[in-house]
Design an enzyme around this catalytic site. Structure first.
Site, short mmCIF file in Angstrom:
data_model
loop_
_atom_site.label_atom_id
_atom_site.label_comp_id
_atom_site.label_asym_id
_atom_site.label_seq_id
_atom_site.Cartn_x
_atom_site.Cartn_y
_atom_site.Cartn_z
N TYR A 47 -0.94 -2.50 13.37
CA TYR A 47 -0.85 -3.94 12.97
C TYR A 47 -0.43 -4.95 13.87
O TYR A 47 0.25 -5.72 13.55
CB TYR A 47 -0.37 -3.87 11.56
CG TYR A 47 -1.11 -2.95 10.72
CD1 TYR A 47 -2.47 -3.31 10.26
CD2 TYR A 47 -0.69 -1.76 10.16
CE1 TYR A 47 -3.22 -2.45 9.47
CE2 TYR A 47 -1.49 -1.01 9.25
CZ TYR A 47 -2.65 -1.38 9.07
OH TYR A 47 -3.38 -0.30 8.16
N HIS A 101 -3.82 8.78 22.28
CA HIS A 101 -3.93 9.32 21.03
C HIS A 101 -4.49 8.16 19.76
O HIS A 101 -3.59 7.05 19.78
CB HIS A 101 -2.65 9.90 20.46
CG HIS A 101 -2.71 10.54 19.06
ND1 HIS A 101 -1.67 10.04 18.10
CD2 HIS A 101 -3.37 11.26 18.60
CE1 HIS A 101 -1.98 10.99 17.04
NE2 HIS A 101 -2.97 11.44 17.18
N ARG A 144 -6.77 1.14 0.92
CA ARG A 144 -6.39 1.42 2.26
C ARG A 144 -5.26 2.45 2.10
O ARG A 144 -4.23 1.65 2.00
CB ARG A 144 -6.27 0.04 2.88
CG ARG A 144 -5.58 0.44 4.50
CD ARG A 144 -6.70 0.98 5.40
NE ARG A 144 -6.34 1.12 6.80
CZ ARG A 144 -5.85 2.41 7.27
NH1 ARG A 144 -5.99 3.37 6.66
NH2 ARG A 144 -5.44 2.45 8.62
N CYS A 146 -7.19 -6.26 4.54
CA CYS A 146 -6.66 -5.46 5.59
C CYS A 146 -6.84 -6.15 7.11
O CYS A 146 -8.03 -6.98 7.28
CB CYS A 146 -7.52 -4.18 5.42
SG CYS A 146 -7.10 -3.06 6.94
#
Length: 475
Positions: A417, A135, A231, A276
């Site tokens: 992240y 996923h 973001r 980001c």
């Protein structure tokens, strides 16, 4: 032949009564033909040099100048790029009458890999056990185990494509009885989104993600608010001044502050660049060697990066007022935002106490951006600003700052992240094996000429522009 290169030094910006850290401050530079001068504008600086090039010599010169600053974003599980939404085929047309009828009470018993992970959508029942590890949103799919995925399906635009629906149908094992079939969930969570500039390069609309045009990064020391990259992981909340409260607590005696209370703390201004973690992911994908797992995540070019002057109370001052001392135990501090997902989950992230309490860390609870109240897209009324650290930790719409004896356990800290070796498959990697991203490294890249630009034969002088960022200040 490269005759001379002058790159101005990164320098500190005195925003307060103490010297600010280098973290997050940027340097902009341009190489211009026949001139050799240096211009400095607080954070960004321009410098020039003489370059005469032709063919391969030009490419090798550029590569040599920028090789030491090359930056490749780590693999981050995230929403995929939005494609043009098309109306889904009516669910009744997809029903395979040969499949068994399964009631929701039976679906509710299948919530783990041992029992099988079942979910429902409209009139279908799906066994997604084998899909969980693939996923794109990571294990967030487990929040719907034994239940309907409809609220999540409505939350993210990537689901609204025929291709995604076809993937789901591959896992269909049965049909709900007609009386238990579900209606489509409207995307009302995004009904009150703020207006955005048409100049942003839009990657997704729900949630909204858009990047700053490269020419703005080249030209502007400070990115205008409306063109600062955006973001989002969840809908943008609508927060009223009078109702806003900031709770500082957790493993502290704590306190609650109104926006006016926060404004009573000494005001500090910090010029900081937010980036980001996935910035320039398109370059990473293009350079991917055959045989390696594909790069996943939003296809950012170079515009998931912007600079602003942020003003507000230092986190250090607020924590000292809440009872944190210089010799407090080594504990992380968790920021919790007001943006809310389909089942009430909120965006949250943590930073170590060394950063939170540092005199030179410049961590803010900011309420102004470039001299104006924070725009809604950037966290109005209060957001965290953590210079030199991946922007994922600068949580927007902050309403809680919590001291904890462990790092944030939320999805975006533990299952997103993080950076892994390029050979590791994001579908099967053990997310707990890598630390959460904090400081980002020194990085630089060319913004002009752009990829694919043609250099006319015989041209001897070429202007090269680019961006350099000090990251965590460890240059």
């Amino acid at each position: 032949m490269l005759r001379a290169v002058t790159i101005s030094k990164l320098h500190r910006v005195a925003n307060c009564a103490y010297p600010c850290a280098w973290a997050g401050y940027s340097s902009q530079f341009a190489f211009r033909a026949e001139a050799a001068h240096e211009q400095t504008s607080r954070q960004f600086s321009s410098s020039t040099s003489n370059i005469s090039t032709s063919g391969k010599a030009f490419a090798s010169t550029v590569a040599a100048v920028f090789a030491s600053g090359a930056f490749v974003a780590g693999i981050c599980a995230s929403q995929q790029t939005q494609t043009t939404s098309q109306a889904e085929a009516a669910s009744s047309e997809k029903v395979d009458k040969r499949l068994p009828t399964i009631r929701k009470s039976e679906v509710a018993r299948h919530t783990t890999k041992d029992t099988g992970i079942w979910v429902t959508y409209l009139d279908g029942v799906y066994d997604v056990t084998e899909f969980v590890d693939m996923h794109p949103g990571g294990n967030k799919i487990l929040l719907a185990a034994g239940k309907s995925i409809a609220p999540y399906w409505a939350m993210y635009a990537v689901h609204k494509t025929p291709e995604t629906r076809e993937i789901l149908e591959e896992y269909r094992i049965g049909n709900l009885p007609p009386e238990e079939a579900e209606a489509e969930v409207a995307t009302s969570a995004y009904a009150n989104e703020p207006e955005r500039s048409p100049r942003l390069r839009v990657l997704t609309t729900t949630p909204f993600n858009g990047e700053t045009p490269a020419e703005v990064l080249e030209r502007e020391d400070i990115t205008p608010n409306e063109l600062h990259f955006k973001r989002h992981h969840l809908p943008v909340p609508l927060v009223e001044d009078e109702a806003y409260e900031l709770t500082v607590g957790g493993d502290l005696e704590g306190m609650t502050l109104s926006l006016e209370d926060l404004r009573r703390f000494p005001k500090h201004t910090v010029r900081a660049t937010l980036q980001c973690s996935g910035n320039r992911r398109t370059e990473m994908a293009a350079a991917r060697r055959k045989g390696l797992p594909p790069v996943r995540g939003l296809p950012w070019h170079s515009g998931a990066l912007s600079t602003a002057e942020w003003s507000g109370a230092r986190l250090r001052d607020v924590l000292l007022a809440a009872g944190v001392s210089e010799d407090s135990p080594n504990c992380p501090f968790i920021f919790v935002g007001l943006d809310t997902g389909a089942t009430g989950e909120r965006y949250e992230a943590s930073i170590p106490i060394e950063k939170a309490m540092s005199v030179y860390g410049d961590v803010l609870l900011a309420y102004e951006m470039n001299g104006e109240p924070l725009p809604r897209d950037h966290g109005y009324p209060v957001r965290a600003i953590v210079p030199g650290t991946t922007a994922a930790r600068s949580v927007k719409w902050v309403y809680q700052v919590l001291a904890s004896d462990e790092e944030c356990t939320g999805f975006w800290q533990q299952n997103d992240y993080k950076a892994f070796c390029p050979s590791q498959d994001p579908n099967t990697v053990d997310w707990s094996s890598a630390p959460a991203m904090q400081e980002f490294p020194v990085t630089s890249f060319i913004t002009s000429p752009r990829s694919g630009d043609k250099i006319p034969p015989g041209q001897k002088e070429i202007e090269i522009k680019g961006i350099a960022i000090a990251g965590g200040g460890r240059a």
